[in-house]
Design a protein around this motif. Structure first.
Motif, mmCIF file in Angstrom:
data_model
loop_
_atom_site.group_PDB
_atom_site.id
_atom_site.type_symbol
_atom_site.label_atom_id
_atom_site.label_comp_id
_atom_site.label_asym_id
_atom_site.label_seq_id
_atom_site.Cartn_x
_atom_site.Cartn_y
_atom_site.Cartn_z
ATOM 1 N N PRO A 108 16.699 -6.045 13.535
ATOM 2 C CA PRO A 108 15.276 -6.305 13.276
ATOM 3 C C PRO A 108 14.540 -5.095 12.702
ATOM 4 O O PRO A 108 13.687 -5.249 11.826
ATOM 5 N N PHE A 109 14.877 -3.898 13.196
ATOM 6 C CA PHE A 109 14.222 -2.696 12.663
ATOM 7 C C PHE A 109 14.612 -2.471 11.210
ATOM 8 O O PHE A 109 13.759 -2.140 10.379
ATOM 9 N N LYS A 167 12.736 -4.770 8.978
ATOM 10 C CA LYS A 167 11.311 -4.434 8.868
ATOM 11 C C LYS A 167 11.079 -3.165 8.054
ATOM 12 O O LYS A 167 10.162 -3.099 7.224
ATOM 13 N N SER A 168 11.917 -2.149 8.281
ATOM 14 C CA SER A 168 11.680 -0.837 7.678
ATOM 15 C C SER A 168 12.423 -0.604 6.371
ATOM 16 O O SER A 168 12.030 0.248 5.563
ATOM 17 N N PHE A 206 10.104 1.259 17.929
ATOM 18 C CA PHE A 206 10.359 -0.168 17.738
ATOM 19 C C PHE A 206 11.236 -0.712 18.863
ATOM 20 O O PHE A 206 10.977 -1.772 19.433
#
Length: 354
Positions: A45-46, A49-50, A283
């Protein structure tokens, strides 16, 4: 002027936004289903997102690997999942980056991180993610109609016959020996700090020494139980939870006297990706991320705000569930930092004695 030259000129004047360069991070953890859960709940997920890419490596505990990287100026890990005791030692040696609690995300209801984390969850160089424990588990098939209910039953070979499994370490074994000998949970380390207390613990262990099967890897206890090599053993409850829920094993949980510990994220000193590493830690320790990690692992979240969000089916098996930690022993990091060398030596000598 050509279009390409115009673009270069605009960039130079700051009139065109340039996408930030993605960073490659290396995250070291313990492997197995635990790291798989971290991958699902935080790493992927990180990254999505990033835009940062995270590579995975395996960490074996202690601080030797981290010390080597820092001292040789060849830091290849950015974030490491560490036990609190190891993170404290590494922090004292200047091997980890300091943590700024004020920069951590607030809870899902807006509470500051500092007030949302459970005791021990925030230290100078580590942000806690889960509370884990070592407890006693048993094969229900071996004790039909009369199952063990207290830590003293682990030492009662007449009432509960069979071999006993124990991790090959003084940590946990000495605490349980004193609990079984009548020492209250709150006084365990006070007693263990004295020569007489250490002798008392080893004397209690003597009563089951000939029946002990020693284990070293977390996957061994459920296998020892399943194979009938032991009837009771110390174990990590998340491993037993998996064996019960996924493999339908007839194992029981004896929470009395569980020995609780704290795990968390630390950033290696000298990382070239400090900002990205900090962003990942932030996060991965949010209310939502920790609730998802606990739901996937049956380990207790270190944020108060995460507890209500954990899957209700998992809640009763968390080390931090109120009913499970009634008589728990919280590992005293300072005690083991001061006494681990001496007690490990005494333990080794005791193992070699007949």
């Amino acid at each position: 002027m050509s279009s390409s030259l115009k673009a270069i000129a605009l960039v130079a004047m700051g009139m065109v936004a340039v996408p930030a360069m993605a960073t490659d991070l290396v995250f070291a953890s313990w492997g197995g289903s635990y790291q798989d859960a971290q991958d699902t709940t935080a790493v992927r997920p990180f990254s999505a997102k990033s835009g940062d890419q995270i590579k995975i490596d395996t960490y074996n505990g202690g601080i030797a690997q981290i010390r080597s990287q820092v001292e040789t100026h060849n830091v290849t890990w950015d974030v490491v999942d560490m036990q609190l005791a190891d993170a404290t030692r590494a922090c004292d040696e200047g091997l980890l980056e300091p943590i700024n609690a004020a920069s951590l995300p607030a809870s899902s209801k807006g509470a500051a991180a500092k007030s949302d984390f459970l005791p021990g969850g925030l230290s100078d160089c580590m942000v806690g993610n889960v509370s884990w424990s070592t407890m006693i588990t048993y094969n229900k098939s071996a004790f039909k109609g009369k199952e063990p209910t207290k830590i003293g039953d682990f030492f009662d070979l007449k009432k509960f016959p069979g071999k006993r499994g124990l991790r090959k370490s003084p940590e946990g074994a000495l605490e349980w020996a004193l609990l079984a000998d009548g020492v209250p949970a709150g006084d365990v380390y006070k007693v263990l700090s004295t020569p007489a207390g250490v002798d008392r613990a080893f004397k209690k262990l003597d009563t089951i020494k000939s029946s002990i099967v020693w284990w070293e890897a977390g996957a061994q206890p459920p296998q020892l139980l399943a194979d009938g090599e032991v009837t009771m053993t110390s174990a990590y409850p998340n491993r037993i939870y998996t064996a019960v829920m996924q493999d339908k094993k007839p194992f029981g949980f004896l929470w009395d006297g569980e020995v609780k510990n704290i795990e968390g994220y630390a950033i290696v000193k000298g990382t070239k990706n400090l900002k990205a590493a900090q962003d990942f830690v932030n996060f991965a320790t949010s209310t939502d991320a920790l609730a998802k990690l606990s739901s996937a692992t049956a380990l207790g979240p270190m944020r108060q705000s995460s507890i209500p969000e954990v899957d209700p089916k998992v809640g009763p098996y968390l080390p931090t569930a109120p009913q499970n930690q009634k008589d728990a022993v919280d590992v005293n990091v300072a005690f083991w930092a001061d006494h681990s060398d001496d007690l490990n030596q005494k333990f080794a000598v005791w193992l070699g004695q007949k």
